[in-house]
Design a protein around this motif. Sequence first.
Motif, PDB file in Angstrom:
ATOM      1  N   PHE A  13       0.860  -1.190   0.000  1.00  0.00           N
ATOM      2  CA  PHE A  13       0.000   0.000   0.000  1.00  0.00           C
ATOM      3  C   PHE A  13       0.893   1.235   0.000  1.00  0.00           C
ATOM      4  CE2 PHE A  13      -3.524   2.670   1.834  1.00  0.00           C
ATOM      5  CZ  PHE A  13      -4.427   2.431   0.802  1.00  0.00           C
ATOM      6  N   GLY A  17       0.003   0.986  -4.760  1.00  0.00           N
ATOM      7  CA  GLY A  17      -1.109   0.361  -4.033  1.00  0.00           C
ATOM      8  C   GLY A  17      -2.172   1.390  -3.673  1.00  0.00           C
ATOM      9  N   CYS A  38      -2.306  -6.341   2.558  1.00  0.00           N
ATOM     10  CA  CYS A  38      -1.188  -6.801   3.384  1.00  0.00           C
ATOM     11  C   CYS A  38      -0.003  -5.850   3.230  1.00  0.00           C
ATOM     12  CB  CYS A  38      -0.768  -8.208   2.973  1.00  0.00           C
ATOM     13  SG  CYS A  38       0.629  -8.824   3.932  1.00  0.00           S
ATOM     14  N   LYS A  40       3.773  -4.288   5.540  1.00  0.00           N
ATOM     15  CA  LYS A  40       4.872  -4.834   6.328  1.00  0.00           C
ATOM     16  C   LYS A  40       5.073  -4.116   7.670  1.00  0.00           C
ATOM     17  CE  LYS A  40       9.765  -5.821   5.598  1.00  0.00           C
ATOM     18  NZ  LYS A  40      10.851  -5.607   4.651  1.00  0.00           N
ATOM     19  N   LYS A  44       3.508   2.035  10.833  1.00  0.00           N
ATOM     20  CA  LYS A  44       3.131   3.102   9.879  1.00  0.00           C
ATOM     21  C   LYS A  44       1.652   3.477   9.993  1.00  0.00           C
ATOM     22  CE  LYS A  44       5.638   2.962   5.735  1.00  0.00           C
ATOM     23  NZ  LYS A  44       5.813   2.437   4.364  1.00  0.00           N
ATOM     24  N   ASP A  75       9.695  -5.632  -2.985  1.00  0.00           N
ATOM     25  CA  ASP A  75      10.680  -6.658  -2.636  1.00  0.00           C
ATOM     26  C   ASP A  75      10.437  -7.838  -3.591  1.00  0.00           C
ATOM     27  OD1 ASP A  75      11.743  -9.026  -1.587  1.00  0.00           O
ATOM     28  OD2 ASP A  75      11.391  -8.444   0.495  1.00  0.00           O
ATOM     29  N   PHE A  78      10.300 -11.585  -2.106  1.00  0.00           N
ATOM     30  CA  PHE A  78       9.061 -11.898  -1.390  1.00  0.00           C
ATOM     31  C   PHE A  78       7.882 -11.903  -2.371  1.00  0.00           C
ATOM     32  CE2 PHE A  78       5.602 -11.016   1.728  1.00  0.00           C
ATOM     33  CZ  PHE A  78       5.723 -12.224   2.396  1.00  0.00           C
ATOM     34  N   ALA A  96       3.139  -5.401 -10.720  1.00  0.00           N
ATOM     35  CA  ALA A  96       3.802  -4.291 -11.422  1.00  0.00           C
ATOM     36  C   ALA A  96       5.314  -4.422 -11.305  1.00  0.00           C
ATOM     37  CB  ALA A  96       3.357  -2.959 -10.799  1.00  0.00           C
ATOM     38  N   LYS A  98       8.685  -5.241 -12.180  1.00  0.00           N
ATOM     39  CA  LYS A  98       9.525  -5.606 -13.341  1.00  0.00           C
ATOM     40  C   LYS A  98      10.722  -6.468 -12.971  1.00  0.00           C
ATOM     41  CE  LYS A  98      10.235  -1.264 -11.916  1.00  0.00           C
ATOM     42  NZ  LYS A  98       9.481  -0.040 -11.873  1.00  0.00           N
ATOM     43  N   ALA A 123       1.619  -2.963 -15.901  1.00  0.00           N
ATOM     44  CA  ALA A 123       2.237  -1.805 -15.245  1.00  0.00           C
ATOM     45  C   ALA A 123       3.750  -1.945 -15.070  1.00  0.00           C
ATOM     46  CB  ALA A 123       1.595  -1.582 -13.873  1.00  0.00           C
ATOM     47  N   GLY A 294       5.291   7.129 -17.396  1.00  0.00           N
ATOM     48  CA  GLY A 294       5.930   5.842 -17.148  1.00  0.00           C
ATOM     49  C   GLY A 294       5.919   5.430 -15.692  1.00  0.00           C
TER      50      GLY A 294
END
Length: 395
Positions: A13, A17, A38, A40, A44, A75, A78, A96, A98, A123, A294
């Motif tokens: 997020f 996100g 979900c 991490k 926050k 990441d 993961f 998204a 790459k 994306a 982009g």
Amino acid sequence: MSTQPLRIGLFGFGVVGQGLYHVLTQTDGLQAEVVRICVKDTAKQRPIASDVITYNGDEILLDPSINVVVELINDSDFAFDIVCRAMRQGKAVVSANKKLIATRLPELLALQHETGVPFLYEASTGGSIPIIRNLEEYYDTDHLHRIEGIVNGTTNYILSSLQASTSSSYQDALSQAQALGFAESDPTSDTEGFDAAYKTTILATHGFGVVAHPSDVVRRGISAIRGFDVDVAQRHWSSIKLVSRIVRSGNSVSLVTLPAFVSRKSHLAHVSGANNAIALTTDFADVQCLFGKGAGSRPTASAVLSDLSLIRDKYRYAYRRLRRSSGLTLDQRVTVSVYVRASDEQLEALPFLSVQTDHRGVEGRYIIGSMRLDELQQSTAYADRDAFVALYLED
Ligand SMILES: NC(=O)c1ccc[n+]([C@@H]2O[C@H](COP(=O)([O-])OP(=O)(O)OC[C@H]3O[C@@H](n4cnc5c(N)ncnc54)[C@H](OP(=O)(O)O)[C@@H]3O)[C@@H](O)[C@H]2O)c1
């Protein structure tokens, strides 16, 4: 996949996100609900109700009511775990990422084959530009010769501000890009061309049916650029861009992500700021250029949203060129025109096939000429972080 409304489990997020969350509330025609998100970092603060948030991926992956997983984390290792588990649970996946796709493509292709569920990633390449689907669908019957693009907005922003003289040096332009949020605090992935090389391999797969690893791409970043190089480019009626280039020649393709002198006659020369553009050269359609944002929250989310609408329609990438097994191989033994600014010793050692310009001045020496790409890559000038190496593209 059910034909029921999409019930989405979202991983990540952050910039994209949150963008997706917002565009989903504004779009018409897509019945979709974000069931769980979900993330991490438990400390926050989040701008949404906490009952949707989880720190345990199993609450998404093992929830049978969730039929789509959208993976938008930063990441790639993961992310691979999430994607594999989600697809094995029969959930469609949109990503998204790459780096994930470029570095793990063989395993991801096998997983799609094994599970039969869709895995879409528009994306990942060119942000909002619908390039993957166009390569899959629109260009399937035309003969593609070349894909050439500016696919990294950070470097394009830095190069644009250097060439518009709003920054006096590379460092100044980078700091400005960081202050405005166009570059990360560790910009290496962008400035050294890794990010663009990931996208180059994804374009090679969908455009030419070639599965390559990012290490197969002849890659160099922009950090060696000096005002001197910018002045030379301007005298040659060119702009310097970081260009990803996939060129077919006979039964082989070469993959490159390098700075390039781009002639002002080219569409790509006029792509400024953080924008991206991808030009396609084909037999029948000739040259076409797709242009757009982009990166960024909503533009990138728009590509994810579009993938979600395809998932609803049970779309999967057909990888037709890959399946047709076109027999194309990777070959970097192609002749290219290059600009190299380096020391006398390094320039003397370069195996030029022909020399167009050999400029020697107090402020620096450079040669413009042609040589084999693989030999350039093995040269000491290429290895020197202070030398500036660029393709010299005249069309
Ligand atoms: N930003 C762009 O414009 C753009 C454009 C194209 C593609 N992409 C790709 O989109 C993806 C997301 O990029 P972004 O810019 O949105 O990243 P970001 O702003 O850094 O956000 C990353 C999110 O991933 C979450 N996360 C990281 N590790 C996690 C874990 N192990 N489990 C659960 N959540 C985890 C973070 O959680 P916390 O919130 O708890 O820290 C954060 O919410 C990346 O693959 C990126 O390459 C981004």
